[in-house]
Write an enzyme that holds these catalytic residues in place. Structure first.
Site, PDB file in Angstrom:
ATOM      1  CB  SER A  67      28.343  63.329  47.124  1.00 22.96           C
ATOM      2  OG  SER A  67      28.166  62.004  46.622  1.00 22.96           O
ATOM      3  CG  HIS A  72      40.930  56.004  40.997  1.00 21.59           C
ATOM      4  ND1 HIS A  72      40.720  55.072  41.977  1.00 21.59           N
ATOM      5  CD2 HIS A  72      39.738  56.600  40.764  1.00 21.59           C
ATOM      6  CE1 HIS A  72      39.437  55.080  42.307  1.00 21.59           C
ATOM      7  NE2 HIS A  72      38.826  56.009  41.608  1.00 21.59           N
ATOM      8  CB  CYS A  87      23.762  65.792  47.123  1.00 26.05           C
ATOM      9  SG  CYS A  87      24.143  64.053  46.905  1.00 26.05           S
TER      10      CYS A  87
END
Length: 121
Positions: A67, A72, A87
């Site tokens: 995934s 940030h 996943c």
């Protein structure tokens, strides 16, 4: 479709740390953390914001076969947000997700970290 989604909000991060403003340093550190966690990175993009002096934050993503990892940074706030989702198709990757999140949090050495987790699917 079942998987584990982890997020973390970090505060009190030293804005002078290279991982806060240097996209190459952050990208390399994220690749290393992905590999060490036993996950498979398949692509990445690190985008630095701000002036040419290199003091802007970074939005980065490492696309995983399992995934993704998203980072940030806000050096002006000494803050970072992290997102790890894996996943569990074909096997439970939850422990690998936990290792990846712990490693990436450690990169920033925050004064405080607020963590969340969801089981999806």
């Amino acid at each position: 479709m079942k998987g584990l989604h982890l997020t973390a909000d970090l505060r009190g991060v030293d804005p002078a740390r290279a991982v806060m403003t240097d996209a190459e340093v952050l990208g390399s550190a994220c690749r290393d953390a992905v590999a060490a966690a036993g996950l498979q990175g398949v692509a990445e993009l690190m985008h630095r914001f701000g002036p040419a002096d290199g003091q802007g934050g970074i939005t980065g993503v490492v696309l995983l076969a399992e995934s993704h990892l998203a980072v940030h940074t806000w050096p002006e706030l000494g803050a970072v947000t992290l997102d790890v989702y894996v996943c569990n198709y074909g096997g439970d990757n939850s422990a690998k997700a936990e290792r990846l999140m712990a490693a990436v949090v450690d990169l920033f050495e925050p004064a405080e970290a607020s963590r969340q987790r969801w089981f999806r699917g």
